[in-house]
Design a protein around this motif. Sequence first.
Motif, PDB file in Angstrom:
ATOM      1  N   ALA A 213       0.219  -0.165   2.856  1.00 37.22           N
ATOM      2  CA  ALA A 213      -0.491  -1.428   3.076  1.00 37.22           C
ATOM      3  C   ALA A 213       0.459  -2.602   2.911  1.00 37.22           C
ATOM      4  N   GLY A 214       0.308  -3.588   3.783  1.00 34.53           N
ATOM      5  CA  GLY A 214       1.111  -4.789   3.638  1.00 34.53           C
ATOM      6  C   GLY A 214       0.700  -5.584   2.411  1.00 34.53           C
ATOM      7  N   VAL A 215      -0.615  -5.788   2.252  1.00 37.22           N
ATOM      8  CA  VAL A 215      -1.160  -6.570   1.139  1.00 37.22           C
ATOM      9  C   VAL A 215      -2.378  -5.869   0.564  1.00 37.22           C
ATOM     10  N   VAL A 216      -2.466  -5.814  -0.768  1.00 36.88           N
ATOM     11  CA  VAL A 216      -3.687  -5.397  -1.459  1.00 36.88           C
ATOM     12  C   VAL A 216      -4.258  -6.631  -2.141  1.00 36.88           C
ATOM     13  N   TYR A 217      -5.405  -7.110  -1.652  1.00 34.15           N
ATOM     14  CA  TYR A 217      -6.027  -8.329  -2.198  1.00 34.15           C
ATOM     15  C   TYR A 217      -7.499  -8.375  -1.806  1.00 34.15           C
ATOM     16  N   PRO A 218      -8.417  -8.703  -2.724  1.00 34.06           N
ATOM     17  CA  PRO A 218      -8.197  -8.985  -4.142  1.00 34.06           C
ATOM     18  C   PRO A 218      -8.040  -7.731  -5.001  1.00 34.06           C
ATOM     19  N   ALA A 219      -8.444  -6.572  -4.437  1.00 30.03           N
ATOM     20  CA  ALA A 219      -8.307  -5.308  -5.171  1.00 30.03           C
ATOM     21  C   ALA A 219      -8.422  -4.173  -4.175  1.00 30.03           C
ATOM     22  N   GLY A 220      -8.193  -2.951  -4.667  1.00 35.12           N
ATOM     23  CA  GLY A 220      -8.284  -1.779  -3.814  1.00 35.12           C
ATOM     24  C   GLY A 220      -7.574  -0.627  -4.475  1.00 35.12           C
ATOM     25  N   LEU A 221      -7.680   0.554  -3.855  1.00 36.30           N
ATOM     26  CA  LEU A 221      -7.086   1.769  -4.400  1.00 36.30           C
ATOM     27  C   LEU A 221      -6.172   2.398  -3.357  1.00 36.30           C
ATOM     28  N   VAL A 222      -4.918   2.657  -3.739  1.00 33.69           N
ATOM     29  CA  VAL A 222      -3.996   3.446  -2.928  1.00 33.69           C
ATOM     30  C   VAL A 222      -3.620   4.647  -3.789  1.00 33.69           C
ATOM     31  N   ASP A 223      -4.114   5.835  -3.421  1.00 31.36           N
ATOM     32  CA  ASP A 223      -4.042   7.004  -4.297  1.00 31.36           C
ATOM     33  C   ASP A 223      -3.406   8.188  -3.565  1.00 31.36           C
ATOM     34  N   LYS A 224      -2.333   8.709  -4.154  1.00 33.81           N
ATOM     35  CA  LYS A 224      -1.667   9.918  -3.646  1.00 33.81           C
ATOM     36  C   LYS A 224      -1.264   9.782  -2.178  1.00 33.81           C
TER      37      LYS A 224
ATOM     38  N   GLY B 261       7.748  -3.215   0.217  1.00 40.08           N
ATOM     39  CA  GLY B 261       7.667  -2.035  -0.631  1.00 40.08           C
ATOM     40  C   GLY B 261       7.500  -0.773   0.175  1.00 40.08           C
ATOM     41  N   GLY B 262       7.971   0.336  -0.362  1.00 43.36           N
ATOM     42  CA  GLY B 262       7.821   1.604   0.331  1.00 43.36           C
ATOM     43  C   GLY B 262       6.374   2.005   0.515  1.00 43.36           C
ATOM     44  N   VAL B 263       5.491   1.521  -0.375  1.00 42.58           N
ATOM     45  CA  VAL B 263       4.060   1.830  -0.277  1.00 42.58           C
ATOM     46  C   VAL B 263       3.237   0.562  -0.043  1.00 42.58           C
ATOM     47  N   VAL B 264       3.472  -0.500  -0.835  1.00 46.68           N
ATOM     48  CA  VAL B 264       2.719  -1.757  -0.721  1.00 46.68           C
ATOM     49  C   VAL B 264       3.695  -2.927  -0.764  1.00 46.68           C
ATOM     50  N   GLY B 265       3.504  -3.899   0.125  1.00 43.69           N
ATOM     51  CA  GLY B 265       4.360  -5.074   0.123  1.00 43.69           C
ATOM     52  C   GLY B 265       4.010  -6.042  -0.989  1.00 43.69           C
ATOM     53  N   LEU B 266       2.734  -6.463  -1.049  1.00 45.73           N
ATOM     54  CA  LEU B 266       2.241  -7.394  -2.060  1.00 45.73           C
ATOM     55  C   LEU B 266       0.959  -6.840  -2.652  1.00 45.73           C
TER      56      LEU B 266
END
Length: 327
Positions: A131-142, A160-165
């Motif tokens: 994901a480029g951005v996680v806002y305001p919340a969320g789950l990135v799992d496995k 980031g390799g997984v999340v940018g911000l």
Amino acid sequence: TLTSAWIPVELTGTLDGQGHVISGLSVSAGDDAGMFSSLAADATLKNITVEGSVTLTAEQHPAQAGLVANLYGTMYKVVSRVAVTASSEKGACYMGGLVGQLSDGSIIECSNEGCLTLHQTVGKGYIGGAAGVVYPAGLVDKCVNTGSIITESGNTDGLGGVVGLQQGGDVKGCTDEGKLSVNAGRLSCHVGGVVGTLYNYTSKAAKVSECINRGGLEISAPSMQAVGGVVGGIIDGGGEVSAPAEVSECENHVPVSVKVGKTAGDSGLDGFYLGGIVGSIDALNESLIVNVVRNCRNTGDLHATLSSDAGANNAVKVGGICGNTRG
């Protein structure tokens, strides 16, 4: 197999691919670029692989690009082999291999194998394998990223390799095995093997846990602030945060080599930071919120170089775990 250009649509129900592959995806859009412009809060995309390309030429601020541009629902066991490219003359770009912006939704056991490329942007650019951005919340799992991520934009603010911000939510059990390449930068740029910028600002605490970086970081930039094997920088935005930002049980197993030129000298910042786990930890409310790194392990060699044109006020701070901490 898709044989013509695809127009992004919203998914409001459940699409179960049952292990099938969609190939030939070709999307070109100025906003919400992806196979799906959004997944609604009650929507689910699962058990599917998608191949093709998504191109964002941003006409909106901000603009999102990925397999799904905006995610409010759930992605489960989705594989993206989609090449995503973006540029903007209008404003910010949020670009991810799976999702452009994750907004309270979930990405679970998914992987990105596609190459991500950010060209020039006027506004800030955020790029992540999931994901480029996680806002305001969320789950990135496995989730796993094996795709390469390349930025040529002087306005890249979080990569980031997984999340940018990440501005809230949980990133846990994720692995980066792709190559991160930065050919340009800006004074506030953060690059991390897993998360670029961990921004502790909202009422929903931001946490990164049980993540591993095995991907390469290749950074040569005219300016840079912080690079970490797992997280580039933790920033306390001074908002009404409920808890410290936390990086725990994470590991970096690759060498990180960074060459920068005129870093922070004239901007009032005090240098460039490189850490095996986190590049820099900052805290504005030191008496109230103390951001945390715990139970982490770095086995990668670190090498930072200032080029000959760096100013007298520049400094390099390197630490096996953290390059710099305040608070």
